[in-house]
Design an enzyme around this catalytic site. Structure first.
Site, PDB file in Angstrom:
ATOM      1  N   HIS A   1       0.793  -1.226   0.000  1.00 15.24           N
ATOM      2  CA  HIS A   1       0.000   0.000   0.000  1.00 15.24           C
ATOM      3  C   HIS A   1       0.828   1.278   0.000  1.00 15.24           C
ATOM      4  O   HIS A   1       0.288   2.356  -0.165  1.00 15.24           O
ATOM      5  CB  HIS A   1      -0.946   0.031   1.210  1.00 15.24           C
ATOM      6  CG  HIS A   1      -0.228   0.247   2.505  1.00 15.24           C
ATOM      7  ND1 HIS A   1       0.442  -0.744   3.157  1.00 15.24           N
ATOM      8  CD2 HIS A   1      -0.045   1.368   3.245  1.00 15.24           C
ATOM      9  CE1 HIS A   1       1.001  -0.265   4.256  1.00 15.24           C
ATOM     10  NE2 HIS A   1       0.731   1.018   4.338  1.00 15.24           N
TER      11      HIS A   1
HETATM   12  C1  UD1 Z   1      -2.237   4.968   6.171  1.00 11.17           C
HETATM   13  C2  UD1 Z   1      -0.974   5.413   6.913  1.00 11.17           C
HETATM   14  C3  UD1 Z   1       0.100   4.339   6.765  1.00 11.17           C
HETATM   15  C4  UD1 Z   1      -0.426   2.985   7.213  1.00 11.17           C
HETATM   16  C5  UD1 Z   1      -1.683   2.673   6.415  1.00 11.17           C
HETATM   17  C6  UD1 Z   1      -2.296   1.351   6.770  1.00 11.17           C
HETATM   18  C7  UD1 Z   1      -0.531   7.839   6.954  1.00 11.17           C
HETATM   19  C8  UD1 Z   1       0.334   8.899   6.396  1.00 11.17           C
HETATM   20  N1  UD1 Z   1      -0.414   6.622   6.344  1.00 11.17           N
HETATM   21  O1  UD1 Z   1      -1.916   4.888   4.800  1.00 11.17           O
HETATM   22  O2  UD1 Z   1       1.208   4.677   7.576  1.00 11.17           O
HETATM   23  O3  UD1 Z   1       0.556   2.004   7.003  1.00 11.17           O
HETATM   24  O4  UD1 Z   1      -2.647   3.713   6.670  1.00 11.17           O
HETATM   25  O5  UD1 Z   1      -3.364   1.092   5.921  1.00 11.17           O
HETATM   26  O6  UD1 Z   1      -1.247   8.062   7.897  1.00 11.17           O
HETATM   27  N2  UD1 Z   1      -9.171   4.718   1.591  1.00 11.17           N
HETATM   28  C9  UD1 Z   1     -10.399   4.113   1.432  1.00 11.17           C
HETATM   29  N3  UD1 Z   1     -11.027   3.678   2.558  1.00 11.17           N
HETATM   30  C10 UD1 Z   1     -10.502   3.807   3.803  1.00 11.17           C
HETATM   31  C11 UD1 Z   1      -9.255   4.456   3.931  1.00 11.17           C
HETATM   32  C12 UD1 Z   1      -8.610   4.891   2.823  1.00 11.17           C
HETATM   33  O7  UD1 Z   1     -10.895   3.966   0.343  1.00 11.17           O
HETATM   34  O8  UD1 Z   1     -11.128   3.385   4.784  1.00 11.17           O
HETATM   35  C13 UD1 Z   1      -8.444   5.173   0.367  1.00 11.17           C
HETATM   36  C14 UD1 Z   1      -8.671   6.621   0.076  1.00 11.17           C
HETATM   37  O9  UD1 Z   1      -8.724   6.807  -1.300  1.00 11.17           O
HETATM   38  C15 UD1 Z   1      -7.413   7.271   0.607  1.00 11.17           C
HETATM   39  C16 UD1 Z   1      -6.370   6.181   0.395  1.00 11.17           C
HETATM   40  O10 UD1 Z   1      -7.062   4.961   0.571  1.00 11.17           O
HETATM   41  O11 UD1 Z   1      -7.097   8.462  -0.021  1.00 11.17           O
HETATM   42  C17 UD1 Z   1      -5.219   6.258   1.334  1.00 11.17           C
HETATM   43  O12 UD1 Z   1      -5.706   6.341   2.703  1.00 11.17           O
HETATM   44  P1  UD1 Z   1      -4.846   7.148   3.811  1.00 11.17           P
HETATM   45  O13 UD1 Z   1      -5.425   6.983   5.154  1.00 11.17           O
HETATM   46  O14 UD1 Z   1      -4.612   8.521   3.325  1.00 11.17           O
HETATM   47  O15 UD1 Z   1      -3.440   6.441   3.757  1.00 11.17           O
HETATM   48  P2  UD1 Z   1      -3.059   4.894   3.711  1.00 11.17           P
HETATM   49  O16 UD1 Z   1      -2.392   4.627   2.410  1.00 11.17           O
HETATM   50  O17 UD1 Z   1      -4.184   4.005   4.121  1.00 11.17           O
END
Ligand code: UD1
Length: 374
Positions: free
Chosen positions: A210
């Protein structure tokens, strides 16, 4: 002077936070001098990125859900800060506890610190020394403004002292994520995931990806996908897909043309299903931090598709190997594992299932008056 009753606000926001708060809440419930309120920032909000973890790990419903959702780093962190400030103004805790290294950890520790509320950081001191990782920035800033630093390993103690953190604020307690793994290992063994995916013990590799540096970069993701395509000639490949990765793969030519139909893809899995898959896998390929630690404790070989790790103890003491993102290296190391040549395992110090107990014992005894004078 020691305070009689301590009111803690615990913060969690993203998937890897939930397994860290579960054993801490369980231990708080056994004390009579600490009470807590739980804040979920809503950074992760999909059912299978959040709700299933509360259910699997018996975490009580949050007292507050800030529902911040996704956004750019600045927007997401800013929303977390604005909404968390209201919670602190209305509830005036004695301590804010943050865990891990996600944007929720950073945002809430900044707010608490500026309101002169002491901050405890669980999993302090880990360093990848790679400032291109958002998590490294989150770790450094959070540790710099935290008052109580709970660490998982000796290199974290060393990193903090080198950065000038007062030794008396560093508490080496071990790894709360491993408390959860040990608490739920026998429950996980009952999962029906192998039947559902038609898998046999040790006859598959489990993959998670991820990180932006892997899935957002076309060269990296193409190398990793080509490696998986090669590896699945030797063993089945199972890949539960993170939402970020799903979005990126939807546009990827190699995935659509060669990979989509040849590997087992699933939605993100619940904690118990994933733990069960991990325990019985031949090996794991990942870019997650937590999975490097869990495979070490489970003695499952782990290939980490990164050039560095903030968890070097998983290499020196555990089953982890850094393989970067070149197809050649990933495939070569996978083949070594299939030929039974890999790092055999030891267990890092204090990864024994009692870390949350240590944390709560310390929080029950600590003299909080030294923080109020700041
Ligand atoms: C976040 C953490 C990372 C951790 C990871 C575990 C930060 C900077 N990063 O990264 O350290 O290892 O979580 O998963 O805090 N999205 C969904 N549904 C959700 C959540 C996210 O669709 O419930 C999608 C959205 O498009 C979002 C993208 O995933 O923009 C990334 O989510 P985000 O929380 O920004 O970062 P992660 O890559 O999940």
């Amino acid at each position: 002077m020691q305070k009689k009753h301590i009111k803690i606000i615990i913060v969690a926001g993203a998937r890897p936070n939930f397994m860290k708060i579960a054993p801490i809440i369980k231990e708080i419930k056994k004390t009579n001098n600490i009470s807590y309120m739980l804040v979920h920032t809503g950074q992760h909000y999909d059912k299978n990125m959040s709700e299933t973890f509360f259910k699997d790990l018996s975490i009580p419903s949050p007292d507050f859900n800030l529902c911040v959702g996704s956004g750019t780093h600045a927007r997401q962190t800013a929303e977390i800060m604005v909404r968390f400030e209201d919670v602190l103004l209305n509830n005036k805790p004695d301590l804010v506890m943050v865990v891990g290294d996600v944007n929720s950890t950073l945002g809430c520790s900044i707010v608490a610190s500026k309101m002169r509320i002491p901050v405890a950081h669980v999993e302090a001191g880990l360093r990848s020394f790679d400032m291109s990782m958002p998590e490294e920035i989150n770790r450094i800033v959070t540790d710099r403004i935290s008052d109580i630093l709970f660490t998982t390993c000796e290199d974290a103690n060393f990193n903090l002292m080198k950065e000038g953190v007062d030794r008396k604020n560093i508490y080496f307690v071990g790894n709360v994520m491993i408390d959860t793994l040990m608490n739920f290992a026998s429950e996980a063994k009952k999962s029906s995931i192998h039947r559902r995916l038609n898998l046999s013990n040790k006859k598959y590799a489990l993959v998670t990806l991820h990180r932006p540096s892997n899935v957002d970069e076309i060269e990296s993701i193409n190398q990793i996908l080509s490696a998986l395509q090669e590896i699945q000639k030797y063993t089945t490949v199972v890949f539960p897909i993170h939402p970020r990765t799903r979005q990126k793969l939807a546009k990827n030519k190699i995935y659509k043309k060669n990979i989509k139909s040849s590997m087992i893809f699933t939605e993100p899995l619940s904690y118990l299903d994933f733990l069960c898959l991990m325990m019985r896998s031949a090996f794991v390929i990942t870019d997650s931090g937590g999975i490097q630690e869990e495979t070490t404790v489970l003695s499952i070989p782990c290939l980490t598709v990164r050039n560095n790790t903030e968890r070097p103890v998983t290499i020196t003491c555990g089953t982890n190997t850094l393989v970067g993102t070149s197809k050649r290296k990933i495939v070569a190391e996978a083949r070594k594992i299939l030929n039974n040549e890999y790092n055999k395992c030891g267990k890092p110090m204090l990864w024994d299932g009692s870390s949350a107990k240590r944390i709560i014992k310390i929080l029950s005894r600590i003299d909080y008056s030294r923080f109020y004078k700041r």
